[in-house]
Scaffold this motif. Sequence first.
Motif, PDB file in Angstrom:
ATOM      1  N   GLN A 283      60.772  18.426  -9.539  1.00  0.00           N
ATOM      2  CA  GLN A 283      59.344  18.306  -8.788  1.00  0.00           C
ATOM      3  C   GLN A 283      58.953  19.376  -8.001  1.00  0.00           C
ATOM      4  O   GLN A 283      59.843  20.036  -7.411  1.00  0.00           O
ATOM      5  CB  GLN A 283      59.598  16.998  -8.074  1.00  0.00           C
ATOM      6  N   VAL A 284      57.779  19.491  -7.771  1.00  0.00           N
ATOM      7  CA  VAL A 284      57.119  20.690  -7.117  1.00  0.00           C
ATOM      8  C   VAL A 284      56.402  20.060  -5.779  1.00  0.00           C
ATOM      9  O   VAL A 284      55.532  19.308  -6.299  1.00  0.00           O
ATOM     10  CB  VAL A 284      56.455  21.661  -7.715  1.00  0.00           C
ATOM     11  N   VAL A 285      56.617  20.563  -4.749  1.00  0.00           N
ATOM     12  CA  VAL A 285      55.899  19.827  -3.605  1.00  0.00           C
ATOM     13  C   VAL A 285      55.018  21.170  -2.915  1.00  0.00           C
ATOM     14  O   VAL A 285      55.432  22.077  -2.570  1.00  0.00           O
ATOM     15  CB  VAL A 285      56.799  19.225  -2.527  1.00  0.00           C
ATOM     16  N   HIS A 286      53.730  21.079  -3.209  1.00  0.00           N
ATOM     17  CA  HIS A 286      52.757  21.715  -2.425  1.00  0.00           C
ATOM     18  C   HIS A 286      52.322  21.358  -1.116  1.00  0.00           C
ATOM     19  O   HIS A 286      51.225  20.723  -0.864  1.00  0.00           O
ATOM     20  CB  HIS A 286      51.324  22.031  -3.393  1.00  0.00           C
ATOM     21  N   ALA A 287      53.427  21.917  -0.209  1.00  0.00           N
ATOM     22  CA  ALA A 287      53.137  21.336   1.214  1.00  0.00           C
ATOM     23  C   ALA A 287      51.746  22.028   1.785  1.00  0.00           C
ATOM     24  O   ALA A 287      50.953  21.316   2.437  1.00  0.00           O
ATOM     25  CB  ALA A 287      54.353  21.652   2.135  1.00  0.00           C
ATOM     26  N   LEU A 288      51.392  23.368   1.536  1.00  0.00           N
ATOM     27  CA  LEU A 288      50.194  23.926   1.740  1.00  0.00           C
ATOM     28  C   LEU A 288      49.675  24.558   0.437  1.00  0.00           C
ATOM     29  O   LEU A 288      50.481  25.047  -0.432  1.00  0.00           O
ATOM     30  CB  LEU A 288      50.387  25.100   2.704  1.00  0.00           C
TER      31      LEU A 288
ATOM     32  N   ILE B 115      40.123  20.382  12.765  1.00  0.00           N
ATOM     33  CA  ILE B 115      40.080  20.852  11.335  1.00  0.00           C
ATOM     34  C   ILE B 115      40.932  19.323  10.631  1.00  0.00           C
ATOM     35  O   ILE B 115      42.063  19.188  11.410  1.00  0.00           O
ATOM     36  CB  ILE B 115      41.095  22.084  11.147  1.00  0.00           C
ATOM     37  N   ARG B 116      40.502  19.132   9.447  1.00  0.00           N
ATOM     38  CA  ARG B 116      41.183  18.027   8.928  1.00  0.00           C
ATOM     39  C   ARG B 116      41.897  18.579   7.586  1.00  0.00           C
ATOM     40  O   ARG B 116      41.333  19.317   6.868  1.00  0.00           O
ATOM     41  CB  ARG B 116      40.261  16.917   8.417  1.00  0.00           C
ATOM     42  N   ILE B 117      43.517  18.319   7.528  1.00  0.00           N
ATOM     43  CA  ILE B 117      44.150  18.766   6.380  1.00  0.00           C
ATOM     44  C   ILE B 117      44.163  17.654   5.523  1.00  0.00           C
ATOM     45  O   ILE B 117      44.566  16.500   6.107  1.00  0.00           O
ATOM     46  CB  ILE B 117      45.387  19.331   6.870  1.00  0.00           C
ATOM     47  N   ARG B 118      44.275  17.664   4.143  1.00  0.00           N
ATOM     48  CA  ARG B 118      44.612  16.843   3.096  1.00  0.00           C
ATOM     49  C   ARG B 118      45.098  17.400   1.988  1.00  0.00           C
ATOM     50  O   ARG B 118      44.902  18.535   1.477  1.00  0.00           O
ATOM     51  CB  ARG B 118      43.331  16.246   2.668  1.00  0.00           C
ATOM     52  N   ASP B 119      46.427  16.823   1.695  1.00  0.00           N
ATOM     53  CA  ASP B 119      47.263  17.457   0.708  1.00  0.00           C
ATOM     54  C   ASP B 119      47.456  18.923   0.699  1.00  0.00           C
ATOM     55  O   ASP B 119      47.164  19.687  -0.183  1.00  0.00           O
ATOM     56  CB  ASP B 119      46.458  17.105  -0.724  1.00  0.00           C
ATOM     57  N   GLY B 120      47.718  19.501   1.936  1.00  0.00           N
ATOM     58  CA  GLY B 120      48.068  20.929   1.917  1.00  0.00           C
ATOM     59  C   GLY B 120      46.588  21.822   1.963  1.00  0.00           C
ATOM     60  O   GLY B 120      46.878  22.995   1.932  1.00  0.00           O
ATOM     61  N   LYS B 121      45.473  21.118   1.996  1.00  0.00           N
ATOM     62  CA  LYS B 121      44.165  21.912   2.035  1.00  0.00           C
ATOM     63  C   LYS B 121      43.410  21.602   3.164  1.00  0.00           C
ATOM     64  O   LYS B 121      43.397  20.290   3.663  1.00  0.00           O
ATOM     65  CB  LYS B 121      43.403  21.959   0.654  1.00  0.00           C
ATOM     66  N   ILE B 122      42.559  22.642   3.684  1.00  0.00           N
ATOM     67  CA  ILE B 122      41.661  22.201   4.700  1.00  0.00           C
ATOM     68  C   ILE B 122      40.239  21.343   3.891  1.00  0.00           C
ATOM     69  O   ILE B 122      39.825  22.038   2.865  1.00  0.00           O
ATOM     70  CB  ILE B 122      41.031  23.414   5.542  1.00  0.00           C
ATOM     71  N   VAL B 123      40.000  20.331   4.197  1.00  0.00           N
ATOM     72  CA  VAL B 123      38.891  19.837   3.848  1.00  0.00           C
ATOM     73  C   VAL B 123      37.672  19.362   4.780  1.00  0.00           C
ATOM     74  O   VAL B 123      36.817  19.145   4.191  1.00  0.00           O
ATOM     75  CB  VAL B 123      39.145  18.262   3.201  1.00  0.00           C
ATOM     76  N   GLU B 124      37.970  19.844   6.025  1.00  0.00           N
ATOM     77  CA  GLU B 124      36.697  19.825   7.209  1.00  0.00           C
ATOM     78  C   GLU B 124      37.158  20.859   7.947  1.00  0.00           C
ATOM     79  O   GLU B 124      38.194  21.063   8.559  1.00  0.00           O
ATOM     80  CB  GLU B 124      37.012  18.318   7.608  1.00  0.00           C
TER      81      GLU B 124
END
Lengths: 225, 225
Positions: free
Chosen positions: A16-21, A209-218
């Motif tokens: 498994q690979v986890v993309h924390a950011l 700033i909103r983060i979702r699944d390691g990305k900035i979405v807002e």
Amino acid sequence: LIECRGLEKIYHMGEQVVHALDGVDLAIEDGEMLAIIGSSGSGKSTLMNILGCLDRPTAGSYMLDQHDVSRLPDDELARVRNRKIGFVFQQFNLLARSTALENVEVPLFYRGDAHPGDLARRSLERVGLANRMDHYPNQLSGGQRQRVAIARALVTEPSIILADEPTGNLDSVTTEEIMQLFLELHRQGVTLIIVTHEPNIAEYCERQIRIRDGKIVEDQRHGAP
Amino acid sequence: LIECRGLEKIYHMGEQVVHALDGVDLAIEDGEMLAIIGSSGSGKSTLMNILGCLDRPTAGSYMLDQHDVSRLPDDELARVRNRKIGFVFQQFNLLARSTALENVEVPLFYRGDAHPGDLARRSLERVGLANRMDHYPNQLSGGQRQRVAIARALVTEPSIILADEPTGNLDSVTTEEIMQLFLELHRQGVTLIIVTHEPNIAEYCERQIRIRDGKIVEDQRHGAP
Ligand SMILES: Nc1ncnc2c1ncn2[C@@H]1O[C@H](COP(=O)(O)OP(=O)(O)OP(=O)(O)O)[C@@H](O)[C@H]1O
Ligand SMILES: Nc1ncnc2c1ncn2[C@@H]1O[C@H](COP(=O)(O)OP(=O)(O)OP(=O)(O)O)[C@@H](O)[C@H]1O
Ligand SMILES: [Mg+2]
Ligand SMILES: [Mg+2]
């Protein structure tokens, strides 16, 4: 002050690979007060640890005060961190065999202060723990431990404060006191980055700033005065 | 189900005396869902630890299911606890060298289950951690660790659940999922005692108790249907 480009943090767990950011671009000005929100596991603490020079990204760059942090060797990184940054950890990370007072003195010892007691005592007073200074962490309530962690982060008067859910264990009155303390520091020019799950805490900050699944979405600014 | 009379918990710190609990009388019926609120350091976790048979009062009595808990020797107390009570700790208390799955299996091993894996897996799924079962606590976010602690408390299907600030590290969506899970258990007849700082969590509970300086100062029931 802070400039991140393409930050990634990847963990390999067997197959498994986890993309924390997963590709974070972020620019923060001197003196900003910003909230980071997002669901459990979305990457907030991972980002904070990189911003706080406690962890290195798998990819991407991090410029702090025009220094490329990723180029610095570990001891240099530690020195930048100790001089500029105060960090309130999500789970406090207190030394179990040191009293509240001793825990708050630690950053002062690191910078070479001869008499850390006075500054440490004042920092604990400001978070309402004047009568708990000689207690060990296991003799403190959850919210008291959290406040020791806050006092420790503030004691060197750092120019950047990173607070990972600093009021999660505090009642509303104590939360308000801590937020007033943070606002006071903000007025003095400190840069504050606060991870929070609580919308009313995020409200105090001029930028969210909103983060979702390691990305900035807002990335929103309030109509701040 | 639960009857406390005159509970006291006193700590001696050199010259100083701390009255963590200062005379608590409390009666809780089978199947109640009650919230305990109060400021940081007011005595909530101290009370929970006594209710959960993890600590003994300095004075006073505690009847659980008509047994005088204070009369029981330690091993008997442990057996009552393991059979009847599920405890979500304020700071999770996970085993650092066990995976999420192994942590949740622990209470099942204690009661002698031969195949704890299936029940443990289901419990982790119910808190949204199906894809984190083989992670160690230091490979989990704060809110994920909190959910492992919740899954562990629920896995033996105890008749009493004591949850000390179970959503402090969770975002609002995940918090809502956990509260729905608790409400479901409540409908099945489980007795739930939840320490919380968040008024909206307290709202879910038909009864709210406020603690201040180790005493109960308010005890209110909602107009619950
Ligand atoms: N072992 C100990 N020795 C001395 N004092 C203690 C000890 N454990 C707890 N206390 C004190 O007892 C009081 C009650 O602690 P408790 O943990 O019950 O508070 P709490 O209501 O759970 O607070 P929080 O909301 O911050 O978690 C606190 O003021 C704490 O400093
Ligand atoms: N050492 C690690 N190995 C593998 N996965 C990890 C590791 N550390 C973190 N993760 C995963 O990375 C993701 C992001 O973790 P992070 O701690 O940044 O979340 P978070 O947004 O702070 O969550 P929370 O609000 O619950 O504290 C999580 O899904 C977590 O399981
Ligand atoms: Mg986190
Ligand atoms: Mg507590």
